[in-house]
Design a protein around this motif. Structure first.
Motif, PDB file in Angstrom:
ATOM      1  N   ASP A   3      13.204  -1.017   6.790  1.00 30.09           N
ATOM      2  CA  ASP A   3      13.278  -2.458   5.881  1.00 30.09           C
ATOM      3  C   ASP A   3      13.559  -2.097   4.382  1.00 30.09           C
ATOM      4  OD1 ASP A   3      10.910  -1.824   5.515  1.00 30.09           O
ATOM      5  OD2 ASP A   3      10.278  -3.455   6.356  1.00 30.09           O
ATOM      6  N   GLY A   4      13.763  -0.923   4.099  1.00 29.39           N
ATOM      7  CA  GLY A   4      13.616  -0.655   2.897  1.00 29.39           C
ATOM      8  C   GLY A   4      12.316  -0.610   2.060  1.00 29.39           C
ATOM      9  N   SER A   5      11.395  -0.609   2.632  1.00 29.58           N
ATOM     10  CA  SER A   5      10.084  -0.581   2.238  1.00 29.58           C
ATOM     11  C   SER A   5       9.164   0.924   2.249  1.00 29.58           C
ATOM     12  CB  SER A   5       9.121  -1.444   2.907  1.00 29.58           C
ATOM     13  OG  SER A   5       8.732  -1.259   4.375  1.00 29.58           O
ATOM     14  N   GLY A   6       9.963   1.795   2.948  1.00 25.24           N
ATOM     15  CA  GLY A   6       9.692   3.335   3.299  1.00 25.24           C
ATOM     16  C   GLY A   6       8.625   2.960   4.428  1.00 25.24           C
ATOM     17  N   SER A   7       8.655   2.109   5.440  1.00 30.11           N
ATOM     18  CA  SER A   7       7.900   2.032   6.446  1.00 30.11           C
ATOM     19  C   SER A   7       8.656   2.493   7.819  1.00 30.11           C
ATOM     20  CB  SER A   7       7.264   0.635   6.955  1.00 30.11           C
ATOM     21  OG  SER A   7       6.414   0.367   5.550  1.00 30.11           O
ATOM     22  N   VAL A   8       7.802   3.118   8.672  1.00 27.87           N
ATOM     23  CA  VAL A   8       8.397   3.413   9.870  1.00 27.87           C
ATOM     24  C   VAL A   8       7.474   2.780  11.059  1.00 27.87           C
ATOM     25  CG1 VAL A   8       9.480   5.590   9.399  1.00 27.87           C
ATOM     26  CG2 VAL A   8       7.126   5.500  10.081  1.00 27.87           C
ATOM     27  N   PHE A  17       5.429   5.521   5.780  1.00 23.96           N
ATOM     28  CA  PHE A  17       5.820   6.980   6.195  1.00 23.96           C
ATOM     29  C   PHE A  17       5.088   8.129   5.120  1.00 23.96           C
ATOM     30  CE2 PHE A  17       8.293  10.908   5.520  1.00 23.96           C
ATOM     31  CZ  PHE A  17       8.434  11.426   6.656  1.00 23.96           C
ATOM     32  N   GLN A  18       4.991   7.727   3.971  1.00 20.05           N
ATOM     33  CA  GLN A  18       4.253   8.662   3.166  1.00 20.05           C
ATOM     34  C   GLN A  18       2.848   8.385   3.547  1.00 20.05           C
ATOM     35  OE1 GLN A  18       4.117   6.783  -0.919  1.00 20.05           O
ATOM     36  NE2 GLN A  18       2.729   8.737  -1.811  1.00 20.05           N
ATOM     37  N   HIS A  19       2.075   7.576   3.903  1.00 21.91           N
ATOM     38  CA  HIS A  19       0.930   7.673   4.763  1.00 21.91           C
ATOM     39  C   HIS A  19       0.856   8.535   5.923  1.00 21.91           C
ATOM     40  CE1 HIS A  19      -0.102   3.912   2.434  1.00 21.91           C
ATOM     41  NE2 HIS A  19       0.027   4.913   1.533  1.00 21.91           N
ATOM     42  N   LEU A  20       1.690   8.260   6.931  1.00 23.84           N
ATOM     43  CA  LEU A  20       1.911   8.909   7.867  1.00 23.84           C
ATOM     44  C   LEU A  20       2.126  10.381   8.017  1.00 23.84           C
ATOM     45  CD1 LEU A  20       1.937   8.352  11.385  1.00 23.84           C
ATOM     46  CD2 LEU A  20       4.264   8.080  10.915  1.00 23.84           C
ATOM     47  N   ARG A  21       2.957  10.904   6.995  1.00 20.28           N
ATOM     48  CA  ARG A  21       2.927  12.133   6.629  1.00 20.28           C
ATOM     49  C   ARG A  21       1.986  12.976   6.157  1.00 20.28           C
ATOM     50  NH1 ARG A  21       7.642  13.055   2.456  1.00 20.28           N
ATOM     51  NH2 ARG A  21       6.300  11.962   1.302  1.00 20.28           N
ATOM     52  N   VAL A 115       0.825  15.768  -9.116  1.00 21.01           N
ATOM     53  CA  VAL A 115       2.227  16.082  -8.709  1.00 21.01           C
ATOM     54  C   VAL A 115       2.137  16.122  -6.985  1.00 21.01           C
ATOM     55  CG1 VAL A 115       4.291  17.651  -8.734  1.00 21.01           C
ATOM     56  CG2 VAL A 115       2.750  17.507 -10.603  1.00 21.01           C
ATOM     57  N   ASP A 116       2.994  15.205  -6.328  1.00 23.32           N
ATOM     58  CA  ASP A 116       3.024  15.406  -5.053  1.00 23.32           C
ATOM     59  C   ASP A 116       3.910  16.650  -4.546  1.00 23.32           C
ATOM     60  OD1 ASP A 116       1.896  12.860  -4.084  1.00 23.32           O
ATOM     61  OD2 ASP A 116       3.893  11.882  -4.972  1.00 23.32           O
ATOM     62  N   LEU A 117       3.447  17.100  -3.408  1.00 21.46           N
ATOM     63  CA  LEU A 117       4.087  18.350  -2.688  1.00 21.46           C
ATOM     64  C   LEU A 117       5.460  17.871  -2.317  1.00 21.46           C
ATOM     65  CD1 LEU A 117       3.927  21.336  -2.009  1.00 21.46           C
ATOM     66  CD2 LEU A 117       3.084  20.692   0.010  1.00 21.46           C
ATOM     67  N   PHE A 118       5.515  16.920  -1.642  1.00 17.84           N
ATOM     68  CA  PHE A 118       6.761  16.270  -1.059  1.00 17.84           C
ATOM     69  C   PHE A 118       7.757  15.664  -2.008  1.00 17.84           C
ATOM     70  CE2 PHE A 118       3.924  16.521   2.629  1.00 17.84           C
ATOM     71  CZ  PHE A 118       4.475  17.313   3.283  1.00 17.84           C
ATOM     72  N   ALA A 119       8.963  15.672  -1.602  1.00 17.08           N
ATOM     73  CA  ALA A 119      10.123  15.188  -2.632  1.00 17.08           C
ATOM     74  C   ALA A 119      10.134  13.862  -2.599  1.00 17.08           C
ATOM     75  CB  ALA A 119      11.401  15.692  -1.963  1.00 17.08           C
ATOM     76  N   GLY A 120       9.560  12.963  -1.692  1.00 17.96           N
ATOM     77  CA  GLY A 120       9.562  11.573  -1.933  1.00 17.96           C
ATOM     78  C   GLY A 120       8.827  10.857  -0.826  1.00 17.96           C
ATOM     79  N   SER A 121       8.657   9.393  -1.073  1.00 15.36           N
ATOM     80  CA  SER A 121       7.790   8.816  -0.258  1.00 15.36           C
ATOM     81  C   SER A 121       8.610   8.130   0.814  1.00 15.36           C
ATOM     82  CB  SER A 121       7.003   7.678  -1.106  1.00 15.36           C
ATOM     83  OG  SER A 121       7.856   6.779  -1.710  1.00 15.36           O
ATOM     84  N   HIS A 122       9.835   8.099   0.865  1.00 13.33           N
ATOM     85  CA  HIS A 122      10.698   7.346   1.869  1.00 13.33           C
ATOM     86  C   HIS A 122      10.977   8.422   3.086  1.00 13.33           C
ATOM     87  CE1 HIS A 122      14.086   5.293   3.390  1.00 13.33           C
ATOM     88  NE2 HIS A 122      13.610   4.284   3.107  1.00 13.33           N
ATOM     89  N   HIS A 123      11.086   7.754   4.224  1.00 17.73           N
ATOM     90  CA  HIS A 123      11.340   8.840   5.237  1.00 17.73           C
ATOM     91  C   HIS A 123      12.372   9.687   5.338  1.00 17.73           C
ATOM     92  CE1 HIS A 123      14.475   6.494   7.323  1.00 17.73           C
ATOM     93  NE2 HIS A 123      13.681   5.279   6.854  1.00 17.73           N
TER      94      HIS A 123
END
Length: 135
Positions: A3-8, A17-21, A115-123
Motif C-alpha cells: 500500500d506504499g507504506s512498506g508493509s507486507v 517489511f523493515q521490522h520483519l527483515r 548506518v543500516d546494513l540493508f539498502a532500504g526499508s521497503h520490500h
C-alpha cells in the motif's frame, strides 16, 4: 500487500517489511550460532582433553567456543589433533564474518554507527546490502 507504506502481509496483518527483515535475520543468525555452539561443545569434548586433576569438581571449565578455541587458536596447544589449524585456515574468515554479522544484528539492530546494513526499508530492497553497509 503493498500500500506504499512498506508493509507486507503476515497472517493477513500488515507488518513493516523493515521490522520483519530484522527479526528474521536475528532469528536466523541466532539459530545458526546456537547450533554451532552445540556442535562445538560436542567436538570440543572429543578433541580437547578434560581439565586436569587440579580442577575442583565444583569449578566448571569455561565453555568451548568456536571462534576463540578453534579459530583463535586457544585450543591448539591442548589438542593433539591436527584439525584445529585446518579449521582456522579453511573456515576462519567465513566464521569471523558470520560472527560479526550476528553481533551487528543481535546487538545493534542491523546498524553500525547509525548506518543500516540493508539498502532500504521497503520490500523492493529485499536483502540487498547498502553501499554504506559494506563500509
Amino acid at each position: 500487500m503493498d500500500d506504499g507504506s512498506g508493509s507486507v502481509a503476515v497472517l493477513r496483518q500488515p507488518v513493516k517489511f523493515q521490522h520483519l527483515r530484522l527479526i528474521s535475520m536475528q532469528a536466523y543468525l541466532g539459530i545458526q550460532w546456537s547450533i554451532a555452539d552445540r556442535i562445538t561443545e560436542f567436538v570440543g569434548r572429543v578433541l580437547l582433553p578434560k581439565p586436569g586433576p587440579n580442577n575442583k569438581e565444583k569449578e566448571r571449565p569455561p565453555p568451548i567456543q568456536l571462534l576463540s578455541h578453534f579459530v583463535g587458536g586457544r585450543a591448539e596447544a591442548q589438542s593433539t589433533a591436527g584439525l584445529i589449524p585446518m579449521v582456522r585456515s579453511t573456515f576462519g574468515w567465513p566464521l569471523a564474518i558470520s560472527y560479526e554479522l550476528r553481533n551487528v544484528f543481535a546487538h545493534s539492530g542491523g546498524q553500525v554507527e547509525g548506518v543500516d546494513l540493508f539498502a532500504g526499508s521497503h520490500h523492493s530492497a529485499a536483502f540487498q546490502v547498502s553501499k554504506d553497509g559494506w563500509d
